[in-house]
Design a protein around this motif. Structure first.
Motif, short mmCIF file in Angstrom:
data_model
loop_
_atom_site.label_atom_id
_atom_site.label_comp_id
_atom_site.label_asym_id
_atom_site.label_seq_id
_atom_site.Cartn_x
_atom_site.Cartn_y
_atom_site.Cartn_z
N GLN A 185 43.91 32.18 55.49
CA GLN A 185 44.71 33.26 56.11
C GLN A 185 45.71 33.46 55.22
OE1 GLN A 185 45.88 30.56 59.33
NE2 GLN A 185 44.65 31.68 60.83
N PRO A 186 45.37 34.55 54.23
CA PRO A 186 46.19 35.11 53.14
C PRO A 186 47.20 36.13 53.70
CG PRO A 186 44.06 36.06 52.84
CD PRO A 186 44.01 34.92 53.94
N PHE A 187 48.09 35.68 54.71
CA PHE A 187 49.11 36.92 55.43
C PHE A 187 49.98 37.47 54.18
CE2 PHE A 187 47.94 34.37 59.05
CZ PHE A 187 47.46 35.36 60.15
N HIS A 188 50.51 36.54 53.59
CA HIS A 188 51.49 37.19 52.53
C HIS A 188 51.54 36.17 51.28
CE1 HIS A 188 55.38 38.87 51.71
NE2 HIS A 188 55.66 37.68 51.30
N GLY A 189 51.48 36.93 50.12
CA GLY A 189 51.70 35.90 49.06
C GLY A 189 51.15 36.46 47.85
N ARG A 190 51.15 35.44 46.72
CA ARG A 190 50.22 35.88 45.39
C ARG A 190 48.81 35.25 45.45
NH1 ARG A 190 53.44 37.04 41.00
NH2 ARG A 190 52.05 35.68 39.59
N ILE A 191 47.96 36.12 45.24
CA ILE A 191 46.54 35.50 45.35
C ILE A 191 45.93 35.70 44.05
CG2 ILE A 191 44.11 36.22 46.28
CD1 ILE A 191 45.54 37.48 48.52
N SER A 198 33.36 41.27 40.98
CA SER A 198 33.69 42.28 41.68
C SER A 198 34.88 42.72 42.62
CB SER A 198 32.64 43.23 42.05
OG SER A 198 32.20 42.49 43.08
N GLY A 199 35.49 41.41 42.78
CA GLY A 199 36.83 41.52 43.62
C GLY A 199 36.70 41.51 44.92
N GLY A 200 35.66 40.89 45.48
CA GLY A 200 35.25 40.69 46.86
C GLY A 200 36.30 39.79 47.67
N MET A 201 36.77 38.90 46.91
CA MET A 201 37.98 37.88 47.63
C MET A 201 39.29 38.92 47.88
SD MET A 201 36.43 34.83 47.88
CE MET A 201 35.20 33.99 47.02
N PHE A 202 39.55 39.82 46.97
CA PHE A 202 40.88 40.59 47.12
C PHE A 202 40.44 41.41 48.31
CE2 PHE A 202 40.97 39.91 42.27
CZ PHE A 202 41.60 38.68 42.47
N VAL A 203 39.53 42.16 48.22
CA VAL A 203 39.12 43.18 49.26
C VAL A 203 39.10 42.54 50.55
CG1 VAL A 203 37.47 44.94 50.29
CG2 VAL A 203 37.96 44.86 47.85
N GLN A 204 38.45 41.37 50.76
CA GLN A 204 38.47 40.93 52.23
C GLN A 204 39.89 40.44 52.57
OE1 GLN A 204 35.99 41.32 54.47
NE2 GLN A 204 34.85 42.34 52.83
N SER A 205 40.66 39.92 51.78
CA SER A 205 42.01 39.44 51.84
C SER A 205 42.89 40.66 52.22
CB SER A 205 42.90 38.88 50.78
OG SER A 205 42.17 37.84 50.22
N SER A 217 49.45 46.33 50.48
CA SER A 217 50.32 46.45 49.41
C SER A 217 51.71 45.95 49.66
CB SER A 217 50.65 48.02 49.08
OG SER A 217 51.09 48.73 50.28
N HIS A 218 52.32 45.77 50.69
CA HIS A 218 53.44 45.23 51.09
C HIS A 218 53.51 43.52 51.19
CE1 HIS A 218 55.27 49.01 52.84
NE2 HIS A 218 54.61 49.30 51.63
N GLU A 219 52.27 43.18 51.47
CA GLU A 219 52.08 41.68 51.74
C GLU A 219 51.54 40.86 50.48
OE1 GLU A 219 53.45 40.49 54.37
OE2 GLU A 219 54.22 42.68 55.12
N ILE A 220 50.66 41.43 49.90
CA ILE A 220 49.82 40.72 48.84
C ILE A 220 49.78 41.33 47.64
CG2 ILE A 220 48.41 39.27 50.74
CD1 ILE A 220 46.22 41.39 49.79
N SER A 221 49.85 40.16 46.31
CA SER A 221 49.77 40.68 45.22
C SER A 221 48.49 40.12 44.54
CB SER A 221 51.11 40.61 44.37
OG SER A 221 51.18 39.21 44.18
N ILE A 222 47.71 40.78 43.80
CA ILE A 222 46.34 40.50 43.36
C ILE A 222 46.34 40.13 41.96
CG2 ILE A 222 43.82 41.54 42.91
CD1 ILE A 222 44.60 43.13 45.70
N HIS A 223 45.80 38.89 41.38
CA HIS A 223 45.87 38.68 40.10
C HIS A 223 44.34 37.82 40.10
CE1 HIS A 223 50.31 38.77 39.99
NE2 HIS A 223 49.97 38.36 41.30
N GLY A 224 43.71 38.36 38.81
CA GLY A 224 42.45 37.74 38.63
C GLY A 224 42.02 37.66 37.01
N GLN A 225 41.04 36.81 36.89
CA GLN A 225 40.23 36.74 35.75
C GLN A 225 38.91 36.95 35.80
OE1 GLN A 225 43.87 34.14 33.23
NE2 GLN A 225 41.58 33.38 33.30
#
Length: 520
Positions: A185-191, A198-205, A217-225
């Motif tokens: 349940q990633p409602f709000h915060g840094r992921i 290909s970023g599926g976790m970010f898209v579904q979040s 764009s107001h609730e989550i920030s996306i970070h990946g490697q």
């Protein structure tokens, strides 16, 4: 991927795939250019919508410019990059060169996409490109941006299926991702996803946030490697197609921590590669990301698990895919697992049956960590879920979770946490089947779910295998179905055979490593 012929996504796919079948191109050669054209179709749609809105704001004093589009979160498209212009080019033109120039023009105007978009369209040939443009032009004008994003995901998943093992490096089946997202349940915060593909976790979040009436764009920030340059490009393009932006970098997450991750993230999600060997542990000595020590086994599973754990802040949650063997691994890996459980970080473990992934037929396990459960009623417990017999068969070799099944499994976790279940996707029928009705609070169900205490887990040698705790559902003798049971036994035999081959490979790798050390 579902193959409903009345579905827009599948009709587009069938048309595009027929072109590839009649060419000399492999799926790998064909996939990125096609995804690039879907991206361009989406970008053109968003730009056109913004263009109409901005037309009413223009005045004699001020003209509409790039900044106005970017303020709306829309990629700015110069005239040379408009999809509508490319479709209208005569077939005598060099279409490949025109699309390459369009992609370069988009990158020049949108710095976040610099070096990301494909520019190899001259390899496809004019006839193929003309047909592809016409196929994508057939997407209805009234379609919304979310549906275009789903078309991109559909193509991405089908290309992954065609590429087999290579496809699994960049794509995790959406139902698996969706279940992970629904549980953490990633409602709000840094992921963070340190193996982001290909970023599926970010898209579904982001989709989860939207469904709960919030703006991603107001609730989550996306970070990946991600370790492969081409896959980083796929990820950035996927984010852009969904109207998202994030900090995604190319890096080997075993040795590089470009986001200074320790203790910084609210959520971690990942599908890491299983049972990787030959990681240079000498380079990891003293690394804060491995607080429970380095495993002695030549296997990276418990390196990944600690990467996910250490990145969480004091209230952070993680959900990730893990090889079944990690749940019962012995020796130093068991010692690390014990420390993780004693830290009260393990919250939920879910068994998933075989044939959910394109790369392997083996079943897997989903692990969920919650560093915020200390001080709650769940502090000394772990919820085990056996979902191996919950699935929809897509074809002979592939399965998936339905939306109702995802909601049902996530609702069991919600009840365990003392939260209200969500019932918008049809999970009432599954509750009726397994619980008799939608319960007001959690209850163990043999063969499905069981809450175990840490003392129970200790008695099982710190195993996190749900099968050790959940038990078997009771069945009437009259309800016995020979054909169903025969199929189950066949699946179990196939799984045991695959696991045996996996163990043979591990033993061979360890033997080779030992012999090499003895020769030194």
């Amino acid at each position: 991927m579902s193959r409903n012929s009345n579905n827009l996504e599948s009709r587009l796919w069938d048309a595009a795939d027929e072109l590839r079948a009649n060419s000399s191109l492999t799926a790998a050669e064909y996939s990125t250019p096609v995804l690039g054209l879907i991206f361009l179709r989406y970008a053109d749609y968003r730009f056109t919508q913004a263009e109409k809105e901005l037309a009413g704001t223009a005045s004699g004093r001020r003209t509409v410019g790039k900044v106005d589009y970017q303020a709306r979160g829309v990629l700015y498209l110069p005239e040379t990059a408009r999809f509508s212009r490319l479709v209208q080019l005569p077939e005598s033109e060099n279409i490949g060169r025109a699309i390459n120039e369009a992609m370069k023009a988009i990158e020049e105007e949108n710095s976040d996409l610099r070096g990301v978009l494909p520019k190899t369209y001259n390899r496809l040939g004019n006839d193929t490109l003309v047909d592809l443009l016409r196929i994508l032009e057939a997407i209805p004008e009234g379609i919304d941006g979310d549906r275009l994003g789903k078309i991109y995901e559909y193509f991405l998943g089908n290309f992954a299926m065609q590429e087999g093992r290579g496809g699994g490096e960049f794509f995790t089946p959406t139902p698996i991702v969706r279940l992970i997202v629904e549980i953490i349940q990633p409602f709000h915060g840094r992921i963070l996803d340190p193996a982001c593909g290909s970023g599926g976790m970010f898209v579904q979040s982001a989709r989860f946030v939207e469904e709960h009436q919030k703006r991603p764009s107001h609730e989550i920030s996306i970070h990946g490697q991600e370790s492969k340059t081409g896959t980083v490009r796929l990820c950035k393009m996927n984010l852009a197609v969904h109207g998202l932006a994030g900090d995604v970098r190319r890096a080997n997450s075993y040795y590089q921590d470009l986001h200074s991750s320790v203790g910084r993230f609210d959520f971690v999600m990942a599908n890491p590669p299983f049972n990787v060997n030959r990681v240079d542990k000498e380079r990891l000595a003293g690394d804060q990301r491995f607080p429970f020590g380095l495993p002695r086994a030549d296997n990276a599973n418990y390196l990944w698990i600690q990467l996910f754990y250490s990145a969480l802040n004091d209230t952070g949650r993680a959900g990730f895919v893990m090889a079944n063997s990690a749940a019962d691994a012995r020796a130093s890996e068991m010692e690390i697992r014990q420390k993780l459980i004693e830290d009260r970080a393990v919250d939920v473990v879910v068994s998933v049956g075989p044939n959910f992934f394109y790369t392997v037929t083996l079943p897997c396990t989903l692990w969920f960590l919650d560093r915020g459960k200390k001080g709650t009623e769940r502090e000394d417990t772990v919820l085990f879920l056996d979902a191996r017999h919950i699935y929809r068969q897509i074809d002979r070799a592939h399965r998936e979770f339905t939306p109702a099944q995802i909601e049902f499994l996530a609702n069991i976790v919600r009840l365990y946490r003392g939260e209200e279940p969500e019932l918008s996707r049809g999970s009432k029928e599954l509750f009726a089947k397994h619980f008799g009705d939608v319960p007001k609070w959690y209850a163990d169900v043999p063969g499905l779910c069981k809450v175990a205490r840490v003392t129970d887990i200790e008695a099982q040698d710190w195993s996190l295998n749900p099968g050790r705790y959940v038990g078997v559902a009771e069945r009437d003798a009259e309800a016995f179905d020979f054909e169903e049971r025969f199929q189950q036994l066949g699946e179990q035999l196939a799984v045991l055979g695959a696991e045996a081959r996996e163990l043979e490979d591990l033993i061979a790798a360890h033997t080779a490593s030992l012999m090499e050390r003895m020769r030194q």
